[in-house]
Design an enzyme around this catalytic site. Structure first.
Site, PDB file in Angstrom:
ATOM      1  N   GLU A 193      -5.469  -8.145  -0.917  1.00  0.00           N
ATOM      2  CA  GLU A 193      -6.462  -8.032   0.468  1.00  0.00           C
ATOM      3  C   GLU A 193      -7.845  -7.439   0.632  1.00  0.00           C
ATOM      4  OE1 GLU A 193      -5.058  -4.802   3.379  1.00  0.00           O
ATOM      5  OE2 GLU A 193      -2.817  -5.135   2.951  1.00  0.00           O
TER       6      GLU A 193
ATOM      7  N   GLU B  21       0.355  -1.566   0.176  1.00  0.00           N
ATOM      8  CA  GLU B  21       0.346   0.035   0.022  1.00  0.00           C
ATOM      9  C   GLU B  21       1.188   1.424   0.046  1.00  0.00           C
ATOM     10  OE1 GLU B  21      -3.680  -0.095   2.992  1.00  0.00           O
ATOM     11  OE2 GLU B  21      -4.300  -1.930   1.614  1.00  0.00           O
TER      12      GLU B  21
END
Ligand code: AHR
Length: 502
Positions: A297, A178
């Protein structure tokens, strides 16, 4: 939830039309050093069920039952400040460190060697992330050499000295986590990250050209940089990586159950947008290579209840964090996400349910006590067990309903897979909050197929949960409402359904 008159829906199953093979890696999960995922989750020496290595056998059993293929490790946000060397060697000498991501203290009792040993016991494939937040190329190369080089170098011999004679043989590597998010330690612009990811990938391939490498995509489709981020990162990394990641979490907001049950609409949009962006970059580069998606995710997460903005100030060890307790409606929305992943198996070649134990997880544990299955455990376990062979191209025909967030959405969401032995399994969600769906299945192309079994996950209370005291309140039960001529199955309101035909 009332049970109004049934609404008709239908779909056709024809094995001539396939999407792609079912990818085992769709059924991956994630273990992060976060809250109680590792400590009192997979690992708790002294627990009555702990084995000689301190791993909880009850959690290992549930992990196997869940049908997990890969497990991503060690984060997540955690990895962006992680020094992997802290987690190897004699435990008594391992440093305690501040974990900035979760404002906790990391004891490093578990590191890469323990994690890989746990993976072997669980029968899962490890998927490793490298730190591109506070660290970079050198640390990634060192970790790769430590893990995968057979021996004869300082780092590979160190692994052997630490008890792992055989190389860990880790094939899949995430290039950071991320990095588009300002919450990430070492957050970067797309160009900064793209360059670092490219050079890290190039160097890692100098050790092993056949690694499978995943570049960071967007943390959600709502990020202001969504789309532009993927384009810039792939311009830098296109020839050096195999996949780009997607991350997405959903929750019911403001009591809007209808929109929540349709959240897979966003996941589908996310996947299509990233595929379009990747193919656009590929076209501009005149490349014949195709970039896949690692949806590494995904889950239901009540992020709005998360108190991350006011983190604990006392830096606790393994505090209970992100321990969402899922209800039936969560499991049905979750099942819809699984269906979307399967329907996109031509481009989504890997996925990781975030996470495995305690932290937004299908498995919950009590420290020193019991372990049980959350409601979301069941769609995952059933899909993992029964989806095999090929994903079939199924186009359900169903009435729609209006949602505040996604506009008009079909009540029925479904996919089907066909195993090598010819057996077909249909996975279907009824998003209606008050009406059953009478699903007619046209299986003429299967030549006289019959429904051999059908289960449904539903409850009179859409907010019913499983607890340690009542662990099977929400579980799949046989669906008695099956007719054979024509083939018809009644799907209760707010339900996840699995139907076998042979
Ligand atoms: O899964 C929980 C967190 O969600 C992960 O650490 C991070 O990558 C994401 O924001």
């Amino acid at each position: 939830m009332s049970n109004g008159e049934a609404i008709a829906a239908h779909l056709t199953i024809d094995p001539a039309f396939t999407v792609a093979p079912v990818r085992r890696r769709t059924f991956g999960t994630f273990v992060e050093h976060l809250g109680r995922c590792v400590y009192t989750g997979i690992y708790e020496p002294g627990h009555p069920a702990a084995d000689d290595d301190g791993f909880r056998r009850d959690v290992l059993d549930l992990t196997r039952e869940l049908g997990v293929s890969t497990v991503r490790y060690p984060g997540g946000n955690f990895v962006s400040g992680y020094r992997w060397e802290d987690g190897v060697g004699p435990r008594s000498q391992r440093p305690r460190r501040l974990d900035l991501a979760w404002h906790s203290t990391e004891t490093n009792e578990v590191g890469v060697d323990e994690f890989v040993a746990w993976c072997r016991k669980a029968g899962v494939e490890p998927m490793m992330a490298v730190n591109l937040g506070t660290r970079g190329i050198e640390a990634a190369l060192d970790l790769l050499e430590y893990c995968n080089h057979p021996g004869g170098t300082t780092l590979s011999d160190l692994r052997i000295a630490n008890g792992a004679r055989e190389p860990h043989g880790i094939r899949m590597w995430c290039l950071g986590n991320e990095m588009d998010g300002p919450w990430q330690t070492g957050h970067k612009t797309a160009r900064e990250y793209g360059r670092l990811a490219a050079e890290t990938a190039r160097a890692m391939r100098m050790i092993d050209r056949d690694l499978e490498l995943v570049a960071c995509g967007s943390s959600s489709s709502a990020m202001p940089t969504f789309g532009a981020w993927e384009a810039a990162v792939l311009e830098e990394t296109y020839d050096l990586v195999d996949a780009i990641s997607c991350h997405a979490y959903y929750e019911e907001r403001d009591g809007d159950l209808g929109s929540f049950l349709a959240c897979s609409t966003d996941m589908d949009y996310f996947i299509r947008s990233v595929v379009a962006t990747a193919d656009h970059v590929g076209a501009r580069l005149k490349s014949r290579k195709r970039i896949d998606i690692s949806f590494d995710e995904w889950n239901i997460w009540y992020l709005s209840r998360f108190t991350g903005a006011e983190p604990p100030t006392d830096w606790p060890v393994a505090p209970p964090l992100l321990e969402d307790h899922y209800h039936l409606a969560d499991a049905v929305a979750f099942g819809g996400l699984l269906i979307t992943l399967l329907r996109n198996s031509d481009r989504v070649t890997a996925a990781s349910l975030a996470q495995l134990v305690n932290v937004i997880a299908p498995i919950m544990t009590e420290p020193g006590g019991r372990a049980w299955r959350q409601t979301t455990f069941h769609p995952f376990a059933q899909a993992s067990r029964h989806a095999s062979g090929d994903v079939l191209r199924v186009e359900p025909v169903s009435p729609t309903y209006e949602t505040a967030v996604y506009g008009e959405v079909p009540l029925l969401h479904a996919t089907a897979t066909r195993a090598r032995d010819g057996g077909v399994t249909l996975f279907a969600v009824n998003r209606s909050t008050d009406r059953p769906l009478s699903l007619e299945i046209d299986a003429r192309a299967l030549g006289g197929a019959r429904v051999t079994a059908a289960t449904t996950l539903t409850d009179a209370d859409v907010y019913a949960r499983n607890t340690a005291d009542d662990p099977d309140r929400v579980a799949p039960r046989p669906n008695p409402d099956v007719e054979h001529d024509p083939l018809r199955v009644l799907l209760p309101p707010v339900s996840w359904n699995v139907i076998h035909l042979s």
